[in-house]
Design a protein around this motif. Structure first.
Motif, PDB file in Angstrom:
ATOM      1  N   THR A 313       3.675   1.139  -0.010  1.00  0.00           N
ATOM      2  CA  THR A 313       4.634   0.219  -0.618  1.00  0.00           C
ATOM      3  C   THR A 313       4.760  -1.029   0.251  1.00  0.00           C
ATOM      4  OG1 THR A 313       6.435   1.350   0.536  1.00  0.00           O
ATOM      5  CG2 THR A 313       5.927   2.089  -1.709  1.00  0.00           C
ATOM      6  N   ASP A 315       7.273  -2.479   1.786  1.00  0.00           N
ATOM      7  CA  ASP A 315       8.061  -2.382   3.012  1.00  0.00           C
ATOM      8  C   ASP A 315       7.302  -1.658   4.114  1.00  0.00           C
ATOM      9  OD1 ASP A 315       8.227  -0.039   1.488  1.00  0.00           O
ATOM     10  OD2 ASP A 315      10.205   0.495   2.262  1.00  0.00           O
ATOM     11  N   ARG A 316       6.534  -0.643   3.756  1.00  0.00           N
ATOM     12  CA  ARG A 316       5.760   0.076   4.767  1.00  0.00           C
ATOM     13  C   ARG A 316       4.528  -0.734   5.199  1.00  0.00           C
ATOM     14  NH1 ARG A 316       5.132   6.372   3.497  1.00  0.00           N
ATOM     15  NH2 ARG A 316       5.571   6.610   5.730  1.00  0.00           N
ATOM     16  N   ILE A 318       4.586  -4.006   5.483  1.00  0.00           N
ATOM     17  CA  ILE A 318       5.158  -4.942   6.450  1.00  0.00           C
ATOM     18  C   ILE A 318       5.335  -4.260   7.799  1.00  0.00           C
ATOM     19  CG2 ILE A 318       7.238  -6.265   7.031  1.00  0.00           C
ATOM     20  CD1 ILE A 318       7.518  -6.798   3.981  1.00  0.00           C
ATOM     21  N   GLU A 319       5.836  -3.036   7.783  1.00  0.00           N
ATOM     22  CA  GLU A 319       6.012  -2.272   9.022  1.00  0.00           C
ATOM     23  C   GLU A 319       4.690  -2.118   9.774  1.00  0.00           C
ATOM     24  OE1 GLU A 319       6.533   2.466  10.058  1.00  0.00           O
ATOM     25  OE2 GLU A 319       7.502   1.690   8.246  1.00  0.00           O
ATOM     26  N   GLU A 355       5.685 -10.007  -2.043  1.00  0.00           N
ATOM     27  CA  GLU A 355       6.493  -9.022  -1.340  1.00  0.00           C
ATOM     28  C   GLU A 355       6.181  -8.885   0.153  1.00  0.00           C
ATOM     29  OE1 GLU A 355       8.958  -7.531  -2.811  1.00  0.00           O
ATOM     30  OE2 GLU A 355       8.501  -8.319  -4.809  1.00  0.00           O
ATOM     31  N   VAL A 356       5.004  -9.314   0.592  1.00  0.00           N
ATOM     32  CA  VAL A 356       4.617  -9.089   1.984  1.00  0.00           C
ATOM     33  C   VAL A 356       4.455 -10.396   2.758  1.00  0.00           C
ATOM     34  CG1 VAL A 356       2.835  -8.135   3.510  1.00  0.00           C
ATOM     35  CG2 VAL A 356       3.501  -6.889   1.444  1.00  0.00           C
ATOM     36  N   ALA A 359       7.318 -12.222   4.722  1.00  0.00           N
ATOM     37  CA  ALA A 359       7.822 -11.625   5.965  1.00  0.00           C
ATOM     38  C   ALA A 359       7.095 -12.173   7.187  1.00  0.00           C
ATOM     39  CB  ALA A 359       7.675 -10.107   5.916  1.00  0.00           C
TER      40      ALA A 359
END
Length: 369
Positions: A313, A315-316, A318-319, A355-356, A359
């Protein structure tokens, strides 16, 4: 420096019955999408005589893309220097730089796959030294007039390439072993890397590779170069969604696995990060078609078990990429086309752009009150 995102145009044909011209059209659409969606640049791999990478000229493809885009940075590569005469490559790169002023960077390599050298008559045991001579000539030809050379492999009288590049392209050297990345760092050049055995790389290998690069750079008298790493990426709203094309990725990987089969141990990090050695006389290509391996990795806990691929996903994602940034990675090249419909690839690129990428946007300059 904030990490930048690139894409790659992999030209994977596989067993598709579609004509090659349709694949070419897909890759041009991918390049246009990269420009429109805000990716910094695109790399164009090159290979010969097989269906894994079916682009025989990254420079020609870059020239076409240069005329369809206005800001996208272009990286032909990797160009395997021992395939070509260095004066001709230096000249062709200069022409590309004139077509896309200030937007050209070059990926180069000595070459790690034996079949191509066997077919063009270059002895495999000479590849490393040919590469060193070629790189020296190219860098000097870009800046010197009346260059003459008397080397082991290349000799020529006073020669001036015309045109010369108005700006000297940055060089990115492909290396995937500890030995290879140390040499890149010692030379003060930029590193272009990916998992040594294609993908499905366990956690821990990449930090070990980067540690070797950083230590060699620190010990040298030259500045540390940039680091561009390739990762196979597909995003989804859920983990399950992100694995929609998992089977396609495995099929793609099995083509690469055939190329590097029996070239080293893969059961330890040290083995996976050792320079690969090609088998002599091994036949795995017939009619230009690679016979793929039959690896069947599990899709369970993919994000937890592997550093590459990144099928997850936003968010992961980006992590994971923030971790790369902390390791000193300056660019991430995302590989999203391993046989899927090009419309789905571009849709996933757009998903990432929304979405990425934000960031990792540059911090706006502060404005005095």
């Amino acid at each position: 420096m904030t990490l930048k995102f690139w894409v790659t145009a992999p030209f994977f044909l596989g067993d598709s019955p579609r004509p090659w011209g349709a694949l070419l059209s897909d890759m041009l659409d991918l390049a246009q999408a990269a420009e429109d969606l805000g990716f910094e640049g695109i790399s164009m791999p090159e290979n010969h005589f097989q269906n894994y990478v079916t682009n025989p000229s990254s420079l020609n493809f870059c020239a076409v893309v240069s005329q369809r885009t206005t800001r996208l940075r272009l990286q032909p590569g990797v160009i395997v220097l021992p395939y070509y005469h260095p004066l001709l490559i230096a000249s062709e790169i200069s022409m590309l730089e004139a077509l896309a002023p200030g937007r050209v960077e070059i990926g180069i390599a000595r070459g790690g796959s034996r079949p191509q050298f066997d077919r063009i008559g270059v002895p495999f045991d000479e590849v490393r030294e040919r590469y060193e001579e070629s790189l020296d000539i190219i860098q000097r030809a870009w800046t010197e007039d009346d260059l003459s050379y008397d080397g082991r492999f290349y000799s020529f009288p006073e020669t001036t390439i015309v045109p010369k590049p108005a700006s000297i392209p940055d060089l990115w050297v492909a290396a995937q072993s500890v030995e290879g990345v140390r040499k890149v760092a010692e030379d003060g050049l930029n590193l272009l890397t990916m998992p040594n055995y294609g993908n499905f790389e366990p956690h821990g290998d990449f930090p070990m590779l980067l540690q070797a690069f950083n230590e060699a750079a620190e010990a040298s008298d030259k500045p540390r170069g940039g680091v561009m790493v390739l990762r196979h990426v597909w995003l989804g709203q859920t983990e399950k969604d992100s694995q929609k094309y998992f089977d396609n990725l495995v099929y793609h990987w099995n083509h690469y696995s055939a190329v590097v089969k029996n070239s080293g141990r893969t059961d330890t990090a040290e083995g996976r990060l050792t320079r690969r050695v090609d088998d002599v006389g091994r036949q795995f290509i017939k009619g230009g078609i690679i016979t793929p391996e039959k690896n069947s990795p599990s899709r369970d806990d993919l994000f937890e078990n592997f550093d590459d691929p990144i099928m997850t996903t936003p968010d992961r994602m980006i992590e994971r990429v923030k971790g790369y940034e902390q390791l000193g990675v300056t660019r991430l090249t995302v590989h999203q086309a391993w046989g899927q419909p090009i419309g789905d690839v571009i849709e996933n690129m757009a998903f990432m752009a929304r979405e990425v990428l934000p960031a990792f946007a540059e911090e706006p300059a502060s404005v005095p009150a």
